[in-house]
Design an enzyme around this catalytic site. Structure first.
Site, PDB file in Angstrom:
ATOM      1  N   GLY A  95      25.065  -8.996  -1.305  1.00 17.67           N
ATOM      2  CA  GLY A  95      26.054  -8.874  -2.371  1.00 17.67           C
ATOM      3  C   GLY A  95      25.394  -9.074  -3.739  1.00 17.67           C
ATOM      4  O   GLY A  95      24.251  -8.650  -3.945  1.00 17.67           O
ATOM      5  N   ARG A  97      -3.020   7.059   7.026  1.00 16.27           N
ATOM      6  CA  ARG A  97      -1.566   7.235   6.852  1.00 16.27           C
ATOM      7  C   ARG A  97      -0.748   6.264   7.713  1.00 16.27           C
ATOM      8  O   ARG A  97       0.273   5.750   7.281  1.00 16.27           O
ATOM      9  CB  ARG A  97      -1.209   8.684   7.177  1.00 16.27           C
ATOM     10  CG  ARG A  97       0.027   9.143   6.502  1.00 16.27           C
ATOM     11  CD  ARG A  97      -0.003  10.637   6.304  1.00 16.27           C
ATOM     12  NE  ARG A  97      -0.587  11.030   5.050  1.00 16.27           N
ATOM     13  CZ  ARG A  97      -1.329  12.125   4.852  1.00 16.27           C
ATOM     14  NH1 ARG A  97      -1.582  12.945   5.841  1.00 16.27           N
ATOM     15  NH2 ARG A  97      -1.792  12.398   3.661  1.00 16.27           N
ATOM     16  N   ARG A 149      26.124 -16.943   5.096  1.00 17.21           N
ATOM     17  CA  ARG A 149      27.152 -16.672   4.073  1.00 17.21           C
ATOM     18  C   ARG A 149      28.517 -16.479   4.730  1.00 17.21           C
ATOM     19  O   ARG A 149      28.668 -15.648   5.638  1.00 17.21           O
ATOM     20  CB  ARG A 149      26.756 -15.397   3.307  1.00 17.21           C
ATOM     21  CG  ARG A 149      27.776 -14.907   2.305  1.00 17.21           C
ATOM     22  CD  ARG A 149      27.824 -15.785   1.095  1.00 17.21           C
ATOM     23  NE  ARG A 149      28.678 -15.224   0.042  1.00 17.21           N
ATOM     24  CZ  ARG A 149      29.070 -15.907  -1.014  1.00 17.21           C
ATOM     25  NH1 ARG A 149      28.682 -17.163  -1.178  1.00 17.21           N
ATOM     26  NH2 ARG A 149      29.821 -15.336  -1.936  1.00 17.21           N
ATOM     27  N   GLU A 188       0.047   8.464  -1.191  1.00 20.05           N
ATOM     28  CA  GLU A 188      -0.646   8.968   0.023  1.00 20.05           C
ATOM     29  C   GLU A 188       0.001  10.248   0.523  1.00 20.05           C
ATOM     30  O   GLU A 188       0.143  10.468   1.723  1.00 20.05           O
ATOM     31  CB  GLU A 188      -0.613   7.907   1.127  1.00 20.05           C
ATOM     32  CG  GLU A 188      -1.666   6.881   0.916  1.00 20.05           C
ATOM     33  CD  GLU A 188      -2.616   6.766   2.086  1.00 20.05           C
ATOM     34  OE1 GLU A 188      -2.695   7.696   2.919  1.00 20.05           O
ATOM     35  OE2 GLU A 188      -3.304   5.758   2.143  1.00 20.05           O
ATOM     36  N   GLY A 189       0.431  11.106  -0.387  1.00 21.04           N
ATOM     37  CA  GLY A 189       1.160  12.317  -0.028  1.00 21.04           C
ATOM     38  C   GLY A 189       2.639  11.988  -0.025  1.00 21.04           C
ATOM     39  O   GLY A 189       3.089  11.131   0.748  1.00 21.04           O
ATOM     40  N   CYS A 244     -10.626   7.620  -5.070  1.00 20.79           N
ATOM     41  CA  CYS A 244     -10.309   8.261  -6.354  1.00 20.79           C
ATOM     42  C   CYS A 244     -10.142   9.762  -6.172  1.00 20.79           C
ATOM     43  O   CYS A 244     -11.121  10.526  -6.257  1.00 20.79           O
ATOM     44  CB  CYS A 244     -11.422   7.997  -7.350  1.00 20.79           C
ATOM     45  SG  CYS A 244     -11.698   6.264  -7.679  1.00 20.79           S
ATOM     46  N   GLY A 257      -1.961  16.045  -8.415  1.00 22.36           N
ATOM     47  CA  GLY A 257      -1.388  15.010  -7.544  1.00 22.36           C
ATOM     48  C   GLY A 257      -1.252  15.572  -6.149  1.00 22.36           C
ATOM     49  O   GLY A 257      -2.220  15.611  -5.377  1.00 22.36           O
ATOM     50  N   SER A 258      -0.036  16.105  -5.848  1.00 22.83           N
ATOM     51  CA  SER A 258       0.153  16.737  -4.529  1.00 22.83           C
ATOM     52  C   SER A 258      -0.822  17.893  -4.356  1.00 22.83           C
ATOM     53  O   SER A 258      -1.330  18.134  -3.257  1.00 22.83           O
ATOM     54  CB  SER A 258       1.587  17.262  -4.410  1.00 22.83           C
ATOM     55  OG  SER A 258       2.498  16.220  -4.587  1.00 22.83           O
ATOM     56  N   GLN A 286       7.829  14.720   0.747  1.00 22.12           N
ATOM     57  CA  GLN A 286       8.007  16.181   0.808  1.00 22.12           C
ATOM     58  C   GLN A 286       6.730  16.806   1.407  1.00 22.12           C
ATOM     59  O   GLN A 286       6.808  17.675   2.280  1.00 22.12           O
ATOM     60  CB  GLN A 286       8.261  16.747  -0.605  1.00 22.12           C
ATOM     61  CG  GLN A 286       9.644  16.489  -1.168  1.00 22.12           C
ATOM     62  CD  GLN A 286       9.870  15.034  -1.586  1.00 22.12           C
ATOM     63  OE1 GLN A 286       8.978  14.377  -2.097  1.00 22.12           O
ATOM     64  NE2 GLN A 286      11.071  14.528  -1.354  1.00 22.12           N
TER      65      GLN A 286
HETATM   66  C1  LIG Z   1       1.245   2.911  -7.333  1.00 21.85           C
HETATM   67  C2  LIG Z   1       0.424   4.119  -7.013  1.00 21.85           C
HETATM   68  C3  LIG Z   1      -0.818   3.964  -6.381  1.00 21.85           C
HETATM   69  C4  LIG Z   1      -1.590   5.095  -6.098  1.00 21.85           C
HETATM   70  N1  LIG Z   1      -2.851   4.922  -5.550  1.00 21.85           N
HETATM   71  C5  LIG Z   1      -3.662   6.014  -5.447  1.00 21.85           C
HETATM   72  C6  LIG Z   1      -5.049   5.853  -5.059  1.00 21.85           C
HETATM   73  O1  LIG Z   1      -5.503   4.744  -4.735  1.00 21.85           O
HETATM   74  N2  LIG Z   1      -5.844   6.940  -5.044  1.00 21.85           N
HETATM   75  C7  LIG Z   1      -5.384   8.184  -5.386  1.00 21.85           C
HETATM   76  O2  LIG Z   1      -6.168   9.134  -5.372  1.00 21.85           O
HETATM   77  N3  LIG Z   1      -4.095   8.375  -5.748  1.00 21.85           N
HETATM   78  C8  LIG Z   1      -3.233   7.311  -5.799  1.00 21.85           C
HETATM   79  N4  LIG Z   1      -1.927   7.480  -6.187  1.00 21.85           N
HETATM   80  C9  LIG Z   1      -1.456   8.829  -6.505  1.00 21.85           C
HETATM   81  C10 LIG Z   1      -0.418   9.356  -5.513  1.00 21.85           C
HETATM   82  O3  LIG Z   1      -1.018   9.662  -4.294  1.00 21.85           O
HETATM   83  C11 LIG Z   1       0.283  10.540  -6.202  1.00 21.85           C
HETATM   84  O4  LIG Z   1       1.099   9.994  -7.225  1.00 21.85           O
HETATM   85  C12 LIG Z   1       1.122  11.344  -5.225  1.00 21.85           C
HETATM   86  O5  LIG Z   1       0.297  12.018  -4.305  1.00 21.85           O
HETATM   87  C13 LIG Z   1       2.015  12.374  -5.926  1.00 21.85           C
HETATM   88  O6  LIG Z   1       1.333  13.052  -6.926  1.00 21.85           O
HETATM   89  P1  LIG Z   1       2.011  13.171  -8.392  1.00 21.85           P
HETATM   90  O7  LIG Z   1       2.353  11.783  -8.809  1.00 21.85           O
HETATM   91  O8  LIG Z   1       1.082  13.925  -9.265  1.00 21.85           O
HETATM   92  O9  LIG Z   1       3.337  13.964  -8.164  1.00 21.85           O
HETATM   93  P2  LIG Z   1       3.508  15.573  -8.090  1.00 21.85           P
HETATM   94  O10 LIG Z   1       2.497  16.152  -7.166  1.00 21.85           O
HETATM   95  O11 LIG Z   1       3.552  16.099  -9.490  1.00 21.85           O
HETATM   96  O12 LIG Z   1       4.939  15.688  -7.420  1.00 21.85           O
HETATM   97  C14 LIG Z   1       6.159  15.548  -8.152  1.00 21.85           C
HETATM   98  C15 LIG Z   1       7.304  15.870  -7.216  1.00 21.85           C
HETATM   99  O13 LIG Z   1       7.197  17.241  -6.776  1.00 21.85           O
HETATM  100  C16 LIG Z   1       7.166  17.299  -5.357  1.00 21.85           C
HETATM  101  N5  LIG Z   1       6.299  18.392  -4.937  1.00 21.85           N
HETATM  102  C17 LIG Z   1       5.060  18.723  -5.402  1.00 21.85           C
HETATM  103  N6  LIG Z   1       4.577  19.785  -4.755  1.00 21.85           N
HETATM  104  C18 LIG Z   1       5.506  20.146  -3.846  1.00 21.85           C
HETATM  105  C19 LIG Z   1       5.591  21.177  -2.857  1.00 21.85           C
HETATM  106  N7  LIG Z   1       4.600  22.063  -2.642  1.00 21.85           N
HETATM  107  N8  LIG Z   1       6.730  21.257  -2.114  1.00 21.85           N
HETATM  108  C20 LIG Z   1       7.737  20.363  -2.279  1.00 21.85           C
HETATM  109  N9  LIG Z   1       7.706  19.358  -3.190  1.00 21.85           N
HETATM  110  C21 LIG Z   1       6.605  19.262  -3.956  1.00 21.85           C
HETATM  111  C22 LIG Z   1       6.649  15.960  -4.906  1.00 21.85           C
HETATM  112  O14 LIG Z   1       7.032  15.651  -3.569  1.00 21.85           O
HETATM  113  C23 LIG Z   1       7.291  15.028  -5.935  1.00 21.85           C
HETATM  114  O15 LIG Z   1       8.611  14.739  -5.532  1.00 21.85           O
HETATM  115  C24 LIG Z   1      -1.110   6.383  -6.424  1.00 21.85           C
HETATM  116  C25 LIG Z   1       0.158   6.511  -7.027  1.00 21.85           C
HETATM  117  C26 LIG Z   1       0.906   5.421  -7.324  1.00 21.85           C
HETATM  118  C27 LIG Z   1       2.234   5.615  -7.997  1.00 21.85           C
END
Ligand SMILES: Cc1cc2nc3c(=O)[nH]c(=O)nc-3n(C[C@H](O)[C@H](O)[C@H](O)COP(=O)(O)OP(=O)(O)OC[C@H]3O[C@@H](n4cnc5c(N)ncnc54)[C@H](O)[C@@H]3O)c2cc1C
Length: 382
Positions: A338, A242, A267, A362-363, A123, A130-131, A366
């Site tokens: 197709g 990873r 096919r 998992e990151g 968690c 997120g990122s 990008q």
């Molecule tokens: C199905 C699913 C399962 C998941 N399971 C888990 C889990 O078990 N545990 C957990 O903790 N999380 C989990 N996640 C969360 C997941 O790791 C995040 O969604 C992911 O890390 C991206 O974060 P965000 O969605 O907030 O996107 P954001 O961080 O808001 O990113 C949006 C966009 O901006 C880009 N971006 C952001 N910052 C930068 C930067 N500095 N430079 C260039 N581009 C950038 C990103 O690459 C992306 O394209 C899960 C997500 C999903 C969809």
């Protein structure tokens, strides 16, 4: 690099292959439609000793090398990545305990996972974080004997089904990464609930929910590592898992390629099997080449981790390359089928939907490229 499988490892991988093909693949479409959690199939994976095979032998686990586990994951994900994700989420949820837990904590928290089917979750992500994981806002307030936990984690794989959550929270947001701690939180802790269930494009057999902490008391002896170490524990865990995520993408991409080859041989158009049309054959060859390269990068990253070599950049390369390649292979597979490829009756549209997530979680890819670029800029890289 030595990727020779001894007899035991070879047997383990063939058991995984059989489970992927004979148990997970036939069940995949049903779970994709229902979105239910595949407990009976995961019980089969557990019974074969393949749900948490990286738990060390000293704790009653199989102590499987990471690179062999990557092969296991690849075989299972060939059958169904959504079902297999419960395994990789267990790995993510339990790794903080292996990375930062004391011997006593490891025995107390991990032994049960070797004895009966249980699930774990990692968690970290939140609505505003997120990122930029350091921006997490879940609070761990110090109280007598432990911490009071408040906050909402989002998009948690194995949310709602997990018995144990690894949770990252801050004692003081002003401290940034230095304020983060890691806690092992049993799902039965009062104040811990699963929130909103997410409905997803793909990997629909995987449970994804919010996990909510409302005044949840967590005793101090469930803290993993020192108070300010939580962020390092999270990053180390993500690094270590990873290659396993990359292995999922390899499984999906290889399955897509296998399905496309099988279809292209059957096919017939313009009087011959479509595999004899050069443009179709070239698509198949591109997918085969990319998936082979993705497979080797993945195994190499996991093997480097096993050997104690620097592996973080290699794991990022494997994850980004394998998921980009799987997305392309699934796209080509739909194209080779197709119009039939667009229909839910055939397996490749699901692979196309499943592949996408591996470029995101998992990151994002990008972020993986940022890790690789930082490594390139280092003077002393190995
Ligand atoms: C199905 C699913 C399962 C998941 N399971 C888990 C889990 O078990 N545990 C957990 O903790 N999380 C989990 N996640 C969360 C997941 O790791 C995040 O969604 C992911 O890390 C991206 O974060 P965000 O969605 O907030 O996107 P954001 O961080 O808001 O990113 C949006 C966009 O901006 C880009 N971006 C952001 N910052 C930068 C930067 N500095 N430079 C260039 N581009 C950038 C990103 O690459 C992306 O394209 C899960 C997500 C999903 C969809």
């Amino acid at each position: 690099m030595d990727f020779h499988l001894d007899d035991v490892a070879s047997q383990v991988v063939s058991v995984a292959r059989r489970l992927g093909r004979e148990v997970l693949a036939p069940a995949a479409a049903g779970y994709d439609q229902s979105g239910a959690f595949a407990r009976p199939e995961l019980q089969r994976v557990f019974d074969a000793g393949l749900l948490d095979p990286e738990i060390p032998e000293a704790l009653g686990g199989a102590g499987l090398a990471r690179w062999v586990d990557a092969l296991v994951t690849e075989e299972l994900a060939w059958g169904c990545a959504g079902i297999t994700l419960a395994k990789t989420a267990n790995n993510l949820g339990l790794t903080p305990i292996l990375v930062a837990g004391t011997r006593e904590q490891q025995q107390r928290l991990l032994t049960g996972f070797t004895q009966k089917l249980q699930f774990a979750a990692f968690c970290l992500t939140e609505a505003g974080s997120g990122s930029d994981a350091v921006a997490l806002a879940t609070r761990a307030e110090r109280v007598a004997g432990g911490y009071r936990l408040n906050g909402v984690k989002r998009f948690i794989t194995n949310g709602g089904v997990a018995d144990l959550y690894s949770v990252f929270a801050t004692t003081d947001p002003a401290l940034g990464a230095k304020g983060v701690l890691a806690l092992a939180v049993p799902a039965t802790t009062p104040g811990v609930t699963a929130g909103k269930v997410e409905h997803k494009l793909g990997i629909r057999a995987s449970n994804t929910t919010e996990v909510v902490f409302e005044d949840a008391f967590v005793p101090e002896d469930l803290r993993l590592g020192a108070e300010g170490d939580g962020f390092k524990v999270a990053l180390r865990t993500l690094d270590l898992s990873r290659a396993n995520i990359a292995a999922h993408a390899v499984g999906i991409g290889r399955r897509a390629t296998d399905e496309a080859v099988g279809y292209a041989k059957e096919r017939r158009q313009f009087g011959r099997p479509i595999i004899e049309h050069e443009m179709v054959a070239a698509m198949l060859a591109d997918s085969a080449m990319e998936m082979e390269a993705a497979h080797l990068l993945t195994v190499q990253a996991a093997w480097r981790a096993d050997q104690g070599l620097e592996f973080s950049a290699q794991a990022s390369m494997a994850k980004a390359f394998a998921s980009d390649s799987a997305m392309r292979a699934a796209d080509r597979a739909v194209q080779v089928f197709g119009g039939y490829g667009y229909m839910a009756e055939y397996p490749v549209e699901k692979l196309f939907r499943d592949a996408k997530i591996y470029q995101i979680f998992e990151g994002t890819n990008q972020i993986q490229r940022m890790v690789v670029a930082r490594w390139l800029a280092k003077e002393d890289r190995q």
